[in-house]
Design a protein around this motif. Structure first.
Motif, mmCIF file in Angstrom:
data_model
loop_
_atom_site.group_PDB
_atom_site.id
_atom_site.type_symbol
_atom_site.label_atom_id
_atom_site.label_comp_id
_atom_site.label_asym_id
_atom_site.label_seq_id
_atom_site.Cartn_x
_atom_site.Cartn_y
_atom_site.Cartn_z
ATOM 1 N N ASP A 108 18.243 -2.080 10.438
ATOM 2 C CA ASP A 108 19.233 -1.002 10.511
ATOM 3 C C ASP A 108 19.830 -1.067 11.909
ATOM 4 N N GLY A 109 20.878 -1.782 12.051
ATOM 5 C CA GLY A 109 21.453 -2.036 13.379
ATOM 6 C C GLY A 109 20.515 -2.949 14.147
ATOM 7 N N ASP A 110 20.089 -2.438 15.306
ATOM 8 C CA ASP A 110 19.143 -3.218 16.100
ATOM 9 C C ASP A 110 17.711 -2.745 15.907
ATOM 10 N N LYS A 111 17.496 -1.884 14.860
ATOM 11 C CA LYS A 111 16.158 -1.367 14.587
ATOM 12 C C LYS A 111 15.627 -1.920 13.261
ATOM 13 N N TYR A 112 14.359 -2.146 13.277
ATOM 14 C CA TYR A 112 13.721 -2.627 12.054
ATOM 15 C C TYR A 112 13.467 -1.441 11.133
ATOM 16 N N ALA A 113 14.013 -1.483 9.939
ATOM 17 C CA ALA A 113 13.939 -0.339 9.027
ATOM 18 C C ALA A 113 12.569 -0.227 8.350
ATOM 19 N N GLY A 114 11.875 -1.307 8.214
ATOM 20 C CA GLY A 114 10.559 -1.270 7.561
ATOM 21 C C GLY A 114 10.662 -0.933 6.082
ATOM 22 N N ARG A 115 9.571 -0.390 5.499
ATOM 23 C CA ARG A 115 9.565 -0.011 4.078
ATOM 24 C C ARG A 115 9.911 1.479 3.971
ATOM 25 N N LYS A 116 11.123 1.742 3.598
ATOM 26 C CA LYS A 116 11.603 3.118 3.628
ATOM 27 C C LYS A 116 10.932 4.006 2.586
ATOM 28 N N SER A 117 10.444 3.434 1.485
ATOM 29 C CA SER A 117 9.853 4.260 0.413
ATOM 30 C C SER A 117 8.342 4.351 0.488
ATOM 31 N N GLU A 118 7.742 3.934 1.621
ATOM 32 C CA GLU A 118 6.286 3.902 1.729
ATOM 33 C C GLU A 118 5.673 5.273 1.520
ATOM 34 N N HIS A 119 6.187 6.296 2.217
ATOM 35 C CA HIS A 119 5.632 7.643 2.124
ATOM 36 C C HIS A 119 5.786 8.192 0.715
ATOM 37 N N VAL A 120 6.954 8.010 0.172
ATOM 38 C CA VAL A 120 7.194 8.518 -1.180
ATOM 39 C C VAL A 120 6.249 7.861 -2.155
ATOM 40 N N GLY A 121 5.997 6.572 -2.025
ATOM 41 C CA GLY A 121 5.088 5.873 -2.926
ATOM 42 C C GLY A 121 3.661 6.339 -2.786
ATOM 43 N N VAL A 122 3.178 6.532 -1.546
ATOM 44 C CA VAL A 122 1.808 6.991 -1.326
ATOM 45 C C VAL A 122 1.599 8.380 -1.908
ATOM 46 N N THR A 123 2.547 9.265 -1.662
ATOM 47 C CA THR A 123 2.442 10.629 -2.199
ATOM 48 C C THR A 123 2.404 10.612 -3.717
ATOM 49 N N ALA A 124 3.268 9.800 -4.302
ATOM 50 C CA ALA A 124 3.306 9.711 -5.764
ATOM 51 C C ALA A 124 1.983 9.172 -6.310
#
Length: 261
Positions: A108-124
């Motif tokens: 995301d620009g000069d930042k590494y976005a990583g796994r954006k859905s990680e939290h949502v997946g863990v909660t689910a």
């Protein structure tokens, strides 16, 4: 006496059969009682395991709920969205089977976005696990209720069987007591008749001794009835002659007869 002996033998056979029947019923009652106790012990153990498992599932569900709430509170406290939170976490890149080729990443620009859905997946996933735990608890409750109902049916059937066996045993014991009373009465009757027979035997012997002179005397001296009869006839003739003589004395006939002679 012969009839009494035959009746006693028949009743003794019935007594033996009743005693065997009562003994067998006692064994059956003991076995049914033991089955009922074992059934209760098994049900108690199953109920204990159910309660322990239910308590474990309950604690697991509470722990999962606490984890979900803690995660939500963390993001809310730090005013982070799920995407922002996951973008802050850097992970080691995963390499493909080719060690010379860099893994694919998202930026995301000069930042590494990583796994954006990680939290949502863990909660689910946590919610799914919690839901499975709840379903498991409900299934366990239904199974426990079903097992308890089946236990009550089996326990009631065993209780009915025990009552029936106890009633049969009581009836057999009553019948045995009545039969033994009849045997005792018949034995007393036989004893009395035996005593009567002994008395009659002694009486017969006494009568024989008293009348044995007819056939020769008690000591077997030979026939004496005719001799005794002749003696009695002689005595009777003497008595008649004496009577006639006395009668002649009274009217003077005897004196005249003496003078003439």
């Amino acid at each position: 006496m012969e009839k009494a002996n035959a009746a006693i033998e028949t009743m003794k056979t019935e007594e033996t059969d009743l005693q065997a029947q009562i003994k067998e019923l006692g064994y059956e009652i003991g076995n049914s009682t033991q089955d009922k106790q074992e059934l209760l012990a098994m049900r108690t153990a199953e109920t204990s395991r159910f309660r322990s498992a239910l308590e474990t599932d309950k604690r697991a569900a509470e722990l999962i709920t606490k984890a979900i709430e803690t995660m939500a509170a963390f993001y809310e406290r730090n005013k982070l969205s799920a995407i922002q939170a996951t973008s802050k976490r850097r992970e080691e890149p995963e390499y493909s089977s080719d060690p010379d080729r860099a893994p694919e990443t998202s930026w995301d620009g000069d930042k590494y976005a990583g796994r954006k859905s990680e939290h949502v997946g863990v909660t689910a996933i946590l919610e799914m696990i919690r839901e499975d735990v709840y379903k498991e608890m409900e299934t366990a409750k239904r199974d426990e209720a079903s097992a308890q109902g089946e236990y009550k049916k089996q326990s009631a059937a065993l209780a009915d069987a025990i009552r029936s066996q106890e009633m049969s045993k009581a009836a057999s014991e009553k019948e045995l007591a009545e039969l033994q009373a009849k045997i005792l009465a018949k034995e007393e009757f036989l004893s009395a008749k035996t005593a009567d027979l002994d008395g009659e035997t002694k009486l017969a012997a006494s009568i024989y001794d008293d009348c044995s002179w007819v056939s020769g005397g008690a000591r077997g001296a030979g026939p004496s009835f005719d001799t005794r009869a002749q003696k009695r006839k002689t005595e009777m003739d003497g008595l008649v002659a004496a009577k006639n003589y006395l009668a002649g004395v009274e009217d003077g006939t005897a004196l005249d007869a003496g003078a003439s002679s």
